[in-house]
Design a protein around this motif. Structure first.
Motif, short mmCIF file in Angstrom:
data_model
loop_
_atom_site.label_atom_id
_atom_site.label_comp_id
_atom_site.label_asym_id
_atom_site.label_seq_id
_atom_site.Cartn_x
_atom_site.Cartn_y
_atom_site.Cartn_z
N GLY A 35 0.79 -1.23 0.00
CA GLY A 35 0.00 0.00 0.00
C GLY A 35 0.81 1.27 0.00
N ASP A 36 2.15 1.15 0.14
CA ASP A 36 2.99 2.34 0.03
C ASP A 36 3.03 2.81 -1.42
OD1 ASP A 36 3.61 2.28 2.71
OD2 ASP A 36 5.61 1.41 2.44
N VAL A 37 3.37 4.08 -1.59
CA VAL A 37 3.60 4.63 -2.92
C VAL A 37 5.05 5.08 -2.99
CG1 VAL A 37 3.00 6.40 -4.61
CG2 VAL A 37 1.21 5.36 -3.18
N VAL A 38 5.80 4.52 -3.94
CA VAL A 38 7.19 4.89 -4.14
C VAL A 38 7.25 5.97 -5.22
CG1 VAL A 38 9.47 4.10 -4.90
CG2 VAL A 38 8.05 2.63 -3.45
N SER A 39 7.84 7.09 -4.86
CA SER A 39 7.99 8.21 -5.80
C SER A 39 9.44 8.27 -6.26
CB SER A 39 7.59 9.51 -5.12
OG SER A 39 7.82 10.62 -5.96
N VAL A 40 9.64 8.39 -7.56
CA VAL A 40 10.97 8.43 -8.15
C VAL A 40 11.03 9.61 -9.12
CG1 VAL A 40 12.71 7.13 -9.42
CG2 VAL A 40 11.04 5.91 -8.03
N THR A 41 12.08 10.39 -9.01
CA THR A 41 12.19 11.52 -9.93
C THR A 41 12.46 11.03 -11.35
OG1 THR A 41 14.58 11.81 -9.65
CG2 THR A 41 13.14 12.97 -8.09
N SER A 42 11.90 11.73 -12.31
CA SER A 42 12.12 11.36 -13.71
C SER A 42 13.59 11.44 -14.08
CB SER A 42 11.29 12.24 -14.64
OG SER A 42 11.70 13.60 -14.54
N VAL A 129 3.71 3.17 -7.85
CA VAL A 129 4.91 3.91 -8.25
C VAL A 129 4.49 5.17 -9.00
CG1 VAL A 129 6.98 3.90 -9.69
CG2 VAL A 129 6.41 1.89 -8.32
N VAL A 130 5.13 6.26 -8.65
CA VAL A 130 4.94 7.54 -9.36
C VAL A 130 6.30 8.02 -9.85
CG1 VAL A 130 4.20 9.94 -9.19
CG2 VAL A 130 2.93 8.18 -7.99
N VAL A 131 6.39 8.36 -11.13
CA VAL A 131 7.56 9.02 -11.70
C VAL A 131 7.23 10.50 -11.80
CG1 VAL A 131 9.11 9.19 -13.67
CG2 VAL A 131 8.23 6.95 -12.97
N THR A 132 8.06 11.34 -11.21
CA THR A 132 7.71 12.74 -11.06
C THR A 132 8.62 13.66 -11.86
OG1 THR A 132 9.15 13.18 -9.15
CG2 THR A 132 6.98 12.23 -8.70
N ASP A 133 8.10 14.83 -12.18
CA ASP A 133 8.91 15.89 -12.78
C ASP A 133 8.33 17.22 -12.32
OD1 ASP A 133 11.17 16.45 -14.54
OD2 ASP A 133 9.71 17.48 -15.79
N THR A 134 9.15 18.25 -12.42
CA THR A 134 8.74 19.58 -11.97
C THR A 134 8.13 20.36 -13.12
OG1 THR A 134 10.51 19.57 -10.34
CG2 THR A 134 9.53 21.70 -10.87
N ALA A 135 7.03 21.05 -12.84
CA ALA A 135 6.35 21.83 -13.88
C ALA A 135 5.78 23.10 -13.28
CB ALA A 135 5.24 21.00 -14.52
N GLY A 136 5.71 24.14 -14.10
CA GLY A 136 5.03 25.36 -13.71
C GLY A 136 3.53 25.20 -13.90
N ALA A 182 2.81 13.20 -5.91
CA ALA A 182 4.10 13.69 -6.41
C ALA A 182 4.51 14.96 -5.68
CB ALA A 182 4.01 13.94 -7.92
N GLY A 183 3.56 15.85 -5.45
CA GLY A 183 3.85 17.08 -4.73
C GLY A 183 4.24 16.82 -3.28
N ALA A 184 3.56 15.87 -2.64
CA ALA A 184 3.90 15.52 -1.27
C ALA A 184 5.31 14.95 -1.20
CB ALA A 184 2.89 14.50 -0.73
N ALA A 185 5.66 14.10 -2.16
CA ALA A 185 7.00 13.50 -2.17
C ALA A 185 8.07 14.56 -2.38
CB ALA A 185 7.08 12.44 -3.26
N GLU A 186 7.78 15.56 -3.21
CA GLU A 186 8.78 16.59 -3.51
C GLU A 186 9.17 17.37 -2.26
OE1 GLU A 186 10.71 20.18 -4.63
OE2 GLU A 186 8.70 20.14 -3.75
N LEU A 187 8.27 17.46 -1.29
CA LEU A 187 8.57 18.19 -0.06
C LEU A 187 9.74 17.57 0.70
CD1 LEU A 187 4.96 18.92 1.25
CD2 LEU A 187 6.59 20.58 0.32
#
Length: 310
Positions: A35-42, A129-136, A182-187
């Protein structure tokens, strides 16, 4: 809900096994639970997949772009080949060797699926799993992380058809929970901390059973023409005046006749054929001809229009 990111992750290079790196950073998987979510930067996904190169950044942006949405000086907002609308097509020169650039993964959803599968096979835990990237964001200063890839996860919760505590029906409420994760992980990841992996715990209700990967982050991308802001403000004017057939789609589906008539009525000179044609183009209509007025002048008469059909 808990969010944390492990320290001590080594520099990722082409060919590295991301699942092994994630598990090693998380106590060989002992720190993970179903049930965990693993976040990984793109960025680390791209590095592992060999999407780092040296050379021309502008050329890489051109290569990754489907079309230009808006430009202000050196800043380019483009429609990326993945459907994402973002600055510089996601091409990044930070956290990489001087003179190098990193492109987004070729298929972030596939990357997320592979990582999820690798974690499950080796550690026996079922994670999203979430692959994240930064965006405006349009209308907002600053940037935040979004999901560009996802696997084993509900990416949006559909509240349509439900009612709030006051009995009001919810019609279009659709929280993009993958972006929120993704936003929570970025913190906890930060930009300068060397922590490319994060774990979000407490939303197991969003994680799908093993073997079910879900629609991926692709489901969060609006189709071309579905967004109200398909062009930048300046670009919309120029594209409508140019009237190229290939430029129609970003303006969206044809408006109804009432909307078109209201827009035409706002023109300072309703007999200006160039202005009328541009407004019709932007609203998904076309000028079929003009019935000349009594004087025979091109500025007299009635314009005949019809909606564009595909």
């Amino acid at each position: 809900m808990e969010v944390w990111a492990p320290d001590g992750v080594p520099e990722v290079t082409a060919g590295d096994d991301l699942a092994a790196l994630v598990l090693a950073a998380l106590g060989d998987g002992a720190d993970l639970a179903d049930g965990d979510v693993v976040s990984v930067t793109s960025k680390v996904v791209s590095k592992a997949e060999g999407r780092t190169r040296t050379g021309d950044r502008d050329g890489a942006i051109d290569e990754e772009s489907v079309r230009l949405v808006a430009r202000r000086g050196a800043t380019r907002i483009v429609r990326h080949r993945l459907g994402l609308t973002m600055a510089a097509a996601g091409v990044d020169a930070s956290n990489v060797a001087l003179g190098s650039i990193v492109l987004l993964p070729l298929d972030p959803d596939a990357s997320a699926r592979a990582l999820r599968r690798g974690i499950h096979e080796r550690a026996g835990v079922n994670v999203g799993v979430v692959v994240t990237d930064t965006a405006g964001r349009a209308w907002r200063e600053g940037q935040t992380d979004i999901a560009v890839g996802a696997a084993g996860l509900v990416v949006a919760e559909d509240f349509a058809g439900r009612t709030d505590p006051h009995g009001n029906p919810l019609a279009v409420t659709l929280p993009a929970v993958a972006d929120e994760l993704a936003g929570a992980a970025e913190l906890v990841l930060g930009k300068l901390s060397g922590r490319p992996f994060a774990v979000v715990r407490g939303r197991a209700d969003l994680v799908l059973p093993p073997g079910k990967d879900g629609p991926g982050a692709t489901a969060l991308v609006r189709p071309e023409g579905g967004d109200l802001f398909g062009w930048g403000a300046r670009e919309a004017v120029v594209r409508a005046l140019a009237g190229a057939v290939a430029d129609r789609m970003p303006f969206g589906a044809p408006a109804d006749r009432g909307e078109l008539d209201a827009a035409l009525a706002a023109l300072p000179d309703p007999t200006d054929r160039t202005a009328v044609a541009a407004v019709c183009f932007a609203y998904g209509w076309q000028v079929d001809g003009w019935d000349e007025g009594p004087s025979g002048s091109r500025t007299d008469g009635v314009c005949r229009v019809s909606p564009v059909t595909t």
